[in-house]
Scaffold this active site. Structure first.
Site, PDB file in Angstrom:
ATOM      1  N   ASP A 184      -0.528  -0.213   6.291  1.00  0.00           N
ATOM      2  CA  ASP A 184       0.679  -0.857   5.762  1.00  0.00           C
ATOM      3  C   ASP A 184       1.646  -1.300   6.853  1.00  0.00           C
ATOM      4  O   ASP A 184       1.513  -0.928   8.012  1.00  0.00           O
ATOM      5  CB  ASP A 184       1.384   0.077   4.758  1.00  0.00           C
ATOM      6  CG  ASP A 184       1.384   1.551   5.195  1.00  0.00           C
ATOM      7  OD1 ASP A 184       1.195   1.806   6.396  1.00  0.00           O
ATOM      8  OD2 ASP A 184       1.572   2.428   4.344  1.00  0.00           O
ATOM      9  N   ASN A 194       4.787  12.942  -3.358  1.00  0.00           N
ATOM     10  CA  ASN A 194       4.538  12.558  -4.755  1.00  0.00           C
ATOM     11  C   ASN A 194       3.107  12.066  -4.960  1.00  0.00           C
ATOM     12  O   ASN A 194       2.788  11.493  -5.992  1.00  0.00           O
ATOM     13  CB  ASN A 194       5.538  11.474  -5.196  1.00  0.00           C
ATOM     14  CG  ASN A 194       5.414  10.210  -4.359  1.00  0.00           C
ATOM     15  OD1 ASN A 194       4.570  10.114  -3.468  1.00  0.00           O
ATOM     16  ND2 ASN A 194       6.261   9.238  -4.636  1.00  0.00           N
ATOM     17  N   HIS A 235       1.574   9.759  -3.045  1.00  0.00           N
ATOM     18  CA  HIS A 235       1.311   8.367  -2.660  1.00  0.00           C
ATOM     19  C   HIS A 235       0.366   8.304  -1.464  1.00  0.00           C
ATOM     20  O   HIS A 235       0.312   9.210  -0.649  1.00  0.00           O
ATOM     21  CB  HIS A 235       2.607   7.576  -2.424  1.00  0.00           C
ATOM     22  CG  HIS A 235       3.341   7.877  -1.157  1.00  0.00           C
ATOM     23  ND1 HIS A 235       4.709   8.019  -1.103  1.00  0.00           N
ATOM     24  CD2 HIS A 235       2.919   8.042   0.124  1.00  0.00           C
ATOM     25  CE1 HIS A 235       5.081   8.250   0.134  1.00  0.00           C
ATOM     26  NE2 HIS A 235       4.017   8.277   0.910  1.00  0.00           N
ATOM     27  N   GLU A 251       2.678   3.865  -4.643  1.00  0.00           N
ATOM     28  CA  GLU A 251       3.505   4.909  -5.251  1.00  0.00           C
ATOM     29  C   GLU A 251       2.995   5.234  -6.656  1.00  0.00           C
ATOM     30  O   GLU A 251       2.195   4.474  -7.212  1.00  0.00           O
ATOM     31  CB  GLU A 251       4.961   4.426  -5.324  1.00  0.00           C
ATOM     32  CG  GLU A 251       5.606   4.162  -3.970  1.00  0.00           C
ATOM     33  CD  GLU A 251       5.833   5.420  -3.140  1.00  0.00           C
ATOM     34  OE1 GLU A 251       5.759   6.540  -3.694  1.00  0.00           O
ATOM     35  OE2 GLU A 251       6.056   5.283  -1.923  1.00  0.00           O
TER      36      GLU A 251
END
Ligand code: F6R
Length: 247
Positions: free
Chosen positions: A67, A136, A138, A143
């Site tokens: 990314d 979380n 991800h 996400e």
């Protein structure tokens, strides 16, 4: 799935570096999928050390990163390109022309993402994809709620991420609001996946990802379906899995 346990961050870094090195030694022209973040920093440092000792050769390696922030150039010290140069590329004999990170300066998101998918395809596919994991669940910038079938796409950063990043920039205008990320489909297409996790803040995400239901609400849970997943984690990150008697 194979899980390797490390005593602490350093031990995890060394074990993960061993696995990555084995990939490079066995296939000198390997395509590595790479990640940024705090988790792999120690592993990259270990790879650099082994390269300097003459034990590793990156000259034929190709890399594709997960990314990049949209709007940041590779010279910006907050960009992921900058991170990769600082932590790995500037210290080993990798050909920079064969290191790929999504083009943060391409304003046309569709173009940037299509180009990146094409780059990945042209490499012939990722041999080993390195991943960190968010608290979380991800992976990359995928996400909770992200569609499993997506390839590289543009994501809107959450308000909390934008706020957390604000301290690194002079004005709010400069803070990235979006990012380009490989999608789950790209990640799952890698031949092997190496997932690293350290610290108690990752314990719940790791348990949910590896043993919970497979759901877009926990993006990393899709990794349960990958045929060649290796996890290297410290005792803190594995604590909940141990508590449940699964390890
Ligand atoms: C990094 C990335 C992220 C991180 C994740 C964990 O390229 O895509 O998904 O792997 O946020 O970050 P750290 O390692 O800082 O806890």
């Amino acid at each position: 799935m194979t899980i390797y346990t490390g005593k602490d961050y350093q031990d995890v870094s060394r074990k993960a570096a061993n696995i990555m090195s084995a990939q490079i030694i066995m296939k000198p022209d390997a395509v590595l999928g790479l990640a940024t973040g705090s988790t792999p920093v120690g592993m990259y440092a270990q790879l650099v050390e082994w390269y300097k000792k003459g034990d590793l050769d990156f000259s034929k390696v190709t890399s594709v990163n997960l990314d990049e922030y949209k709007g940041l150039s590779g010279d910006n010290d907050q960009s992921y390109r900058y991170f990769m140069n600082q932590n790995l590329f500037d210290h080993v004999n990798i050909d920079k022309e064969r290191t790929f990170v999504p083009d943060g300066l391409e304003e046309d998101s569709d173009k940037a993402c299509a180009q990146y998918n094409e780059i990945i395809r042209k490499t012939g596919g990722v041999d080993m994809q390195l991943l960190g994991i968010g608290g979380n669940g991800h992976i990359g910038f995928n996400e909770p709620g992200a569609a499993f079938e997506k390839e590289t796409h543009c994501v809107d950063l959450t308000e909390s991420t934008i706020k957390a990043n604000a301290r690194f920039f002079e004005s709010m205008d400069e803070v990235p609001k979006q990012a380009y990320t490989m999608g789950i489909k790209n990640i799952m297409a890698a031949k092997k996946i190496l997932l690293m996790a350290t610290g108690t803040s990752k314990a719940e995400a790791l348990y949910n990802s590896l043993y919970g239901p497979i759901t877009p609400n926990v993006p990393a849970s899709i990794l349960q379906l990958h045929p060649d997943l290796t996890v290297v984690a410290d005792e803190d990150a594995l604590s909940l899995i141990r508590e449940k008697g699964l390890l």
